[in-house]
Design an enzyme around this catalytic site. Structure first.
Site, PDB file in Angstrom:
ATOM      1  CG  ASP A 159      -0.239  -0.212   2.525  1.00  0.00           C
ATOM      2  OD1 ASP A 159       0.939   0.163   2.632  1.00  0.00           O
ATOM      3  OD2 ASP A 159      -0.859  -0.769   3.447  1.00  0.00           O
ATOM      4  NE  ARG A 165      -0.479   3.235   4.318  1.00  0.00           N
ATOM      5  CZ  ARG A 165      -1.626   2.563   4.306  1.00  0.00           C
ATOM      6  NH1 ARG A 165      -2.411   2.632   3.248  1.00  0.00           N
ATOM      7  NH2 ARG A 165      -1.996   1.835   5.349  1.00  0.00           N
ATOM      8  CG  ASP A 196      -3.270  -1.642   6.908  1.00  0.00           C
ATOM      9  OD1 ASP A 196      -2.186  -1.212   6.480  1.00  0.00           O
ATOM     10  OD2 ASP A 196      -3.383  -2.259   7.983  1.00  0.00           O
ATOM     11  CB  THR A 197      -1.292  -4.345   2.033  1.00  0.00           C
ATOM     12  OG1 THR A 197      -0.171  -3.483   2.256  1.00  0.00           O
ATOM     13  CG2 THR A 197      -2.090  -3.846   0.848  1.00  0.00           C
ATOM     14  CD  GLU A 251       2.411  -2.912   8.503  1.00  0.00           C
ATOM     15  OE1 GLU A 251       3.491  -2.649   7.932  1.00  0.00           O
ATOM     16  OE2 GLU A 251       1.480  -2.098   8.599  1.00  0.00           O
ATOM     17  NE  ARG A 253       3.087   7.330   4.931  1.00  0.00           N
ATOM     18  CZ  ARG A 253       2.727   6.177   5.496  1.00  0.00           C
ATOM     19  NH1 ARG A 253       3.329   5.048   5.116  1.00  0.00           N
ATOM     20  NH2 ARG A 253       1.792   6.140   6.406  1.00  0.00           N
TER      21      ARG A 253
END
Length: 252
Positions: free
Chosen positions: A56, A70, A75-76, A78, A122
């Site tokens: 992501d 971002r 949310d992918t 970690e 970001r």
């Protein structure tokens, strides 16, 4: 009579046309709506993707500047957090993002959120590959889950539909309880190094060849070659020439 003959064909034609018109129901077309949904937003800006950090997060050139982007609302798992393990489907999500966004043949654009940057500086954006929102592709394939951070909720309902479909299909992170709970991906142990073959035992040094035995008939003959006689162990030594048994043959 003539008027009646003329009227009948006309009336019949009129009746046929009326029946035909009555049976025709115009169909609504959604082409314009579909095109509008698939079209790239006017506010989207083309970027060059330089690197994929993880599923992501990407690094791009945006308006001539190097920026980190971002992806919004997702949310992918970690892969780079120093405080977390590499989570299940994290490497797959990263590989999927690389496959799509590093393809030079595809046009990549970003649409900034209402809040354009996070606390790390970001850029917060929706990413498009050609005219397809990539945030949705990650959700549809089970490589990401919804993550809501207002005020960036522009496409939330649409993305929730994608997530729900992935859940029902049990794809990606929705395929196992461990992945749903953020479980760690198994650590791939390096293949054991092959054991070195033992060195072959050194061959023993060859024994020196024993000196060739020399034979003489008597001491007179021996002294012609060895004037002082020979010591025991010498190839020419012969016990019969050592009459005093002192270890010397034919000594003077």
């Amino acid at each position: 009579m003539l008027k009646k003959k003329l009227f009948k064909p006309f009336a019949a034609s009129l009746l046929s046309f009326s029946l035909l018109a009555g049976s025709f129901t115009p169909e609504l077309t959604t082409d314009s709506t579909q095109t509008a949904e698939a079209a790239l937003p006017k506010t989207a800006t083309k970027v060059t993707v330089n690197e994929v950090v993880d599923g992501d997060t990407i690094k791009v050139t945006y308006k001539g500047r190097k920026e980190t982007v971002r992806l919004i609302l997702i949310d992918t798992p970690e892969t780079k957090d120093p405080n977390k393990c590499v989570q299940l489907f994290g490497p797959e999500a990263t590989a999927y993002t690389k496959k799509y966004l590093l393809d030079k043949k595809k046009k990549v654009s970003i649409e900034l959120g209402v809040q354009t940057r996070d606390k790390y500086g970001r850029i917060l954006a929706y990413v498009y590959v050609n005219e397809t929102m990539f945030n949705r592709l990650l959700l549809q394939n089970g490589y990401a889950r919804i993550a809501v951070y207002p005020p960036n909720t522009q496409y939330l309902e649409q993305l929730q539909v994608d997530e729900n479909k992935a859940k029902k299909a049990k794809v990606g992170i929705w395929s196992s309880t461990s992945a749903i709970n953020g479980g760690c991906a198994p650590i791939k142990k390096p293949a054991p190094a092959p054991k070195p073959k033992p060195a072959p035992a050194p061959k023993p040094a060859p024994k020196p060849a024993a000196p060739k035995k020399e034979t003489f008939k008597n001491c007179t003959e021996l002294r012609k070659k060895y004037p002082n006689g020979v010591k025991k162990g010498h190839p020419a030594y012969d016990a019969k020439h050592d009459r005093d048994k002192d270890g010397w043959a034919c000594e003077r």
